[in-house]
Scaffold this active site. Sequence first.
Site, short mmCIF file in Angstrom:
data_model
loop_
_atom_site.label_atom_id
_atom_site.label_comp_id
_atom_site.label_asym_id
_atom_site.label_seq_id
_atom_site.Cartn_x
_atom_site.Cartn_y
_atom_site.Cartn_z
N ASP A 1 3.62 1.02 3.27
CA ASP A 1 3.51 -0.27 3.68
C ASP A 1 3.02 -1.29 2.41
O ASP A 1 2.42 -0.93 1.60
CB ASP A 1 2.39 -0.30 4.83
CG ASP A 1 2.79 0.15 6.09
OD1 ASP A 1 3.90 0.95 6.02
OD2 ASP A 1 1.88 0.28 7.03
N HIS B 1 0.83 3.59 1.22
CA HIS B 1 0.96 2.15 0.64
C HIS B 1 1.61 2.15 -0.75
O HIS B 1 0.89 2.82 -1.47
CB HIS B 1 -0.31 1.41 0.90
CG HIS B 1 -0.67 1.36 2.18
ND1 HIS B 1 -1.67 2.32 2.89
CD2 HIS B 1 -0.75 0.34 3.09
CE1 HIS B 1 -1.74 1.93 4.03
NE2 HIS B 1 -1.26 0.64 4.24
ZN ZN Z 1 -0.36 -2.90 6.20
#
Ligand code: ZN
Length: 465
Positions: free
Chosen positions: A268, A425
């Site tokens: 992400d 991430h």
């Molecule tokens: Zn996020």
Amino acid sequence: MKKFSRKKKIILISVLVFLLILNSILLIIFTAPKLELKGEESLVVNIDGMYQEAGVLATYHGENISKEVKVEGKVDVHHSGTYKLNYVLKKGIYKKEITRIVIVKDIEAPVIELKGNQEAYVCPGKTYEEEGYTAFDNVDGDITSNVSSTTEDEKVVYTVEDKEGNVGTNERTLIFKDIEKPKIELTGGTQTVYLGGKYTDAGYKATDNCDGDLKNKVKVTNNVNMNKAGTYEVIYEVTDASGNTETVKRSVKVVSLPKGGTIYLTFDDGPQEGTTNKILDILKEEGVKATFFVTSSGPDYLIKREADEGHTVALHTATHNYAKVYSSVDNYFNDLKIVHDRVLRITGQDAKIIRFPGGSSNTISRNYSRGIMTTLTKEVINRGYHYFDWNVDSNDAGGANSASAVYNNVIRSLSSSNLNVVLMHDIKSQTRDALRDIIKYGKANGFTFASITMSTPMVKHGVNN
Ligand code: ZN
């Protein structure tokens, strides 16, 4: 000679002279040429139509001398008017003349053409909504605006008159009957679910031309057996007030989990220079496909590279600003559209896979709009999106600040009998640094790596707002 007196002589001569004159008159009458019209003496010809000259018949002593007849006057079919034709025959002392009257005018009625059907079906109890018509006249041209219509019980009568008074009519029959089936529209197509999981209908709409919304009347027959792999049909059936029935089917595939489990690596908040490019290098070297939930940040070329190298480019959020994104449903979709359009511009793909900022289970959205996640989780499905949460958390955005912490969090939660959607991430250097070891662990333990597609069963959290 004395027998005849002078008086008697005069009488005799007078009689003889009279007989001579009578004879001459009779001779004139019976030997005069004959001239008669062929065809009608008076006729009407349509304007711009054809005037066919029927001619005359002239005879003299039984001989046809029609060729000697001269015609005076001419008919112009392109201009209305009354035309007089004189047929003149001169033969010796004789002159004969006859006349024909030709009237040129518009005698053709205008034509009304109907749009839609000549037999129109109208919902019972409703009034017919005019579908339109055109009216055209041979002389006046388009006279549609002069058409008048009257609706009677079961028909509409259309009338129009041209300048010459010719009347054109047409009729439309009204049948007060609903013969149209309702429509059922399924959200999403074939659904794929994993054996032993839970099947949730992706939604449907039902409308009828006469009855309107019929969603509440849809009968759904669901024979999906979640405990047996196979392809099943869910049947949707609805009948309108007039008895027209529509049936549609949805295929539901129940598939067994890949042996050894599947790992969906998801990243992400990227892309970001310095981490995303390195992550892409590792994935390429290891031959692993992953999923990137991108934002508005970072350079375009990294998104391009993600798509070009076979990864799934999915949508996260443009701004990642919770206060903004979760302030209203409209604001959520406006934010999503920005990142959607970015991906479309860079990759040409109409991305439909999304991840909510904070996941669908987030509670932070409560601060900005009560119940918004309950609405959004349904609405995104209605709009054709699939959303994914995660069931393995690397915690790289939380407390896992080192590569080994990220590595341990992931491998500890992997389940070999499950599909593992791993939250990471690609803006975190510790994730970048842990990635190769995570992949090596997965491969060594019989896991398969895959990117998320529209046929991947959705992994969802419970909604808390
Ligand atoms: Zn996020």
